[in-house]
Design a protein around this motif. Structure first.
Motif, PDB file in Angstrom:
ATOM      1  N   TYR A 104     -11.678  -0.670   2.997  1.00 28.93           N
ATOM      2  CA  TYR A 104     -11.714  -0.003   1.685  1.00 28.93           C
ATOM      3  C   TYR A 104     -10.413  -0.181   0.903  1.00 28.93           C
ATOM      4  O   TYR A 104     -10.453  -0.594  -0.272  1.00 28.93           O
ATOM      5  CB  TYR A 104     -12.059   1.473   1.859  1.00 28.93           C
ATOM      6  N   PRO A 105      -9.224   0.088   1.486  1.00 26.69           N
ATOM      7  CA  PRO A 105      -7.992  -0.151   0.729  1.00 26.69           C
ATOM      8  C   PRO A 105      -7.833  -1.611   0.306  1.00 26.69           C
ATOM      9  O   PRO A 105      -7.329  -1.898  -0.791  1.00 26.69           O
ATOM     10  CB  PRO A 105      -6.891   0.271   1.713  1.00 26.69           C
ATOM     11  N   ARG A 165      -0.680   4.573  -0.503  1.00 23.27           N
ATOM     12  CA  ARG A 165      -1.447   5.784  -0.216  1.00 23.27           C
ATOM     13  C   ARG A 165      -2.100   5.749   1.167  1.00 23.27           C
ATOM     14  O   ARG A 165      -1.904   6.646   1.979  1.00 23.27           O
ATOM     15  CB  ARG A 165      -2.524   5.988  -1.285  1.00 23.27           C
ATOM     16  N   TYR A 166      -2.892   4.717   1.408  1.00 29.05           N
ATOM     17  CA  TYR A 166      -3.646   4.650   2.662  1.00 29.05           C
ATOM     18  C   TYR A 166      -2.774   4.114   3.787  1.00 29.05           C
ATOM     19  O   TYR A 166      -1.811   3.396   3.564  1.00 29.05           O
ATOM     20  CB  TYR A 166      -4.888   3.768   2.480  1.00 29.05           C
ATOM     21  N   SER A 167      -3.150   4.470   5.027  1.00 24.00           N
ATOM     22  CA  SER A 167      -2.400   4.041   6.200  1.00 24.00           C
ATOM     23  C   SER A 167      -3.311   3.305   7.170  1.00 24.00           C
ATOM     24  O   SER A 167      -4.480   3.668   7.336  1.00 24.00           O
ATOM     25  CB  SER A 167      -1.786   5.245   6.919  1.00 24.00           C
ATOM     26  N   ARG A 168      -2.763   2.300   7.809  1.00 24.13           N
ATOM     27  CA  ARG A 168      -3.500   1.568   8.830  1.00 24.13           C
ATOM     28  C   ARG A 168      -3.514   2.336  10.142  1.00 24.13           C
ATOM     29  O   ARG A 168      -4.517   2.369  10.846  1.00 24.13           O
ATOM     30  CB  ARG A 168      -2.875   0.189   9.035  1.00 24.13           C
ATOM     31  N   GLY A 180     -11.102   0.579   9.132  1.00 25.55           N
ATOM     32  CA  GLY A 180     -10.346   1.423   8.212  1.00 25.55           C
ATOM     33  C   GLY A 180      -9.559   0.656   7.178  1.00 25.55           C
ATOM     34  O   GLY A 180      -9.088   1.230   6.190  1.00 25.55           O
ATOM     35  N   GLN A 181      -9.424  -0.659   7.360  1.00 26.40           N
ATOM     36  CA  GLN A 181      -8.676  -1.476   6.404  1.00 26.40           C
ATOM     37  C   GLN A 181      -9.526  -1.952   5.227  1.00 26.40           C
ATOM     38  O   GLN A 181      -8.981  -2.307   4.173  1.00 26.40           O
ATOM     39  CB  GLN A 181      -8.122  -2.713   7.107  1.00 26.40           C
ATOM     40  N   TRP A 200       0.769  -3.145   4.692  1.00 25.98           N
ATOM     41  CA  TRP A 200       0.718  -1.742   5.080  1.00 25.98           C
ATOM     42  C   TRP A 200       2.124  -1.173   5.223  1.00 25.98           C
ATOM     43  O   TRP A 200       3.045  -1.857   5.663  1.00 25.98           O
ATOM     44  CB  TRP A 200      -0.028  -1.580   6.405  1.00 25.98           C
ATOM     45  N   GLU A 221       0.837  -1.207   0.000  1.00 24.91           N
ATOM     46  CA  GLU A 221       0.000   0.000   0.000  1.00 24.91           C
ATOM     47  C   GLU A 221       0.870   1.254   0.000  1.00 24.91           C
ATOM     48  O   GLU A 221       1.779   1.399   0.814  1.00 24.91           O
ATOM     49  CB  GLU A 221      -0.927  -0.009   1.206  1.00 24.91           C
TER      50      GLU A 221
END
Length: 355
Positions: free
Chosen positions: A207-208, A184-187, A204-205, A222, A182
């Motif tokens: 969608y990515p 862009r997104y962060s855990r 929060g996980q 991540w 990944e």
């Protein structure tokens, strides 16, 4: 918050078990639950009388704060049955300590140790027939705490409910998976609560991970929130990298869960003379190792999956396949750990807990 104990455990058994309706050869993970559950309420600054009652729906006010501000933490454990019919847990003290650590981070009250273990032992003895012997078979145990106070005021609650529910399980993941690194997104982030098993961390996980699946990958690795240059976790698991004969894994931190399986694998590896390098792991070094052939394995480690091999990873539009290892660390450690869990090998570490 105040941690006090009132009375002893109350047990209300089901009139008739539903176990006969369950096809144990075709279980979907986390969808079938045993006959009973453990429940304990926190009211007026103390934990009330804990109870074991028939598994069933909860009645809650729509304004319960868990629905609005996400005060919810949980654990994942398993019970295993050996060939003699004895039942064991694996390092349950770690799960007990961690759920309280998670609760503290979310301003929730600590749960008493004797309530936890008495409730757990009694529940597993009541629903013992749900624990099937055989490698891969287990009873997944989900302790969790939620804020139940009826109020939409944006502050920590004064009332909570601690529960334990159980679900018969087979292997959580089948086969090897492909993962996407990944970018862009962060855990989680520094100073946050990534180290806690908080419900919001997992929400929060989704969608990515959904986006990764659309690209043909089953999970995400991540990376750090600051630079996205360092590997951290794989989906819902800690992650290990084998470069030649050395294991690499990221250190625990504010962002990374202190996994029970992770620390157990590190201990097993070190006892067997395998070098384990616990340090920040750069994405660039893993990519380079994949290119030059020194990257032998990637595998995830967690309670549900135990050890989950990774067959390929994607990064910046490139796809890297890993050559299959004849004597992989992943299969070796999985068997070694399960031999201890199922009482098939000596437990040199005192990890097994007999129910």
């Amino acid at each position: 918050m105040k941690n006090t104990i009132s009375q002893t455990l109350e047990v209300n058994k089901v009139s008739e078990s539903k176990i006969g309706q369950v096809d144990f050869e075709n279980l979907n993970f986390g969808k079938i639950f045993t006959d009973h559950m453990f429940v304990c309420d926190y009211i007026n600054g103390e934990w009330q009388t804990p109870k074991i009652i028939p598994y069933g729906p909860l009645s809650m006010d729509p304004s319960a704060r868990v629905f609005h501000y996400g005060q919810a933490v949980f654990e994942g454990m398993k019970a295993y049955k050996d060939d003699n019919g004895d039942t064991f847990l694996f390092r349950p003290d770690e799960n007990y300590n961690r759920i309280n650590k998670s609760a503290e981070r979310l301003a929730m009250p600590e749960f008493p140790e004797d309530y936890f273990f008495e409730g757990l032992n009694t529940l597993l003895k009541l629903d013992n027939e749900w624990i099937k012997p055989g490698f891969g078979n287990s009873l997944y145990i989900r302790p969790f705490v939620i804020a139940t106070q009826a109020s939409v005021s944006a502050s920590e609650a004064d009332e909570y409910k601690f529960l334990i529910i159980c679900s018969p399980a087979q292997s959580y993941y089948s086969g090897e998976v492909s993962v996407l690194v990944e970018e862009r997104y962060s855990r989680s982030a520094n100073g946050g609560f990534g180290y806690a098993k908080a419900a919001g961390n997992y929400a929060g996980q989704f969608y990515p991970t959904k986006l990764a699946k659309e690209k043909g990958y089953q999970q995400i690795i991540w990376t750090d929130a600051d630079t996205h240059q360092y590997m951290e976790e794989a989906g819902t698991m800690n992650v290990f990298f084998r470069i030649n004969d050395t294991l690499l894994t990221a250190p625990v931190s504010d962002r990374i869960l202190d996994g029970v399986t992770r620390k157990s694998l590190i201990t097993l590896a070190e006892k067997q003379g395998i070098t384990v390098d616990v340090r920040p792991v750069k994405v660039s070094e893993i990519v380079e190792a994949a290119k030059n052939g020194s990257l032998k394995e990637i595998f995830g480690a967690g309670t549900a999956a135990v050890v989950s091999p990774v067959k390929a990873f994607g990064y910046q539009g490139e796809h890297y396949e890993l050559a299959k290892q004849e004597n992989s660390y992943a299969s070796h450690f999985k068997k070694a750990l399960m031999d201890i869990q199922y009482n098939k090998a000596e437990d040199a570490f005192g990890w097994r807990y007999k129910v």
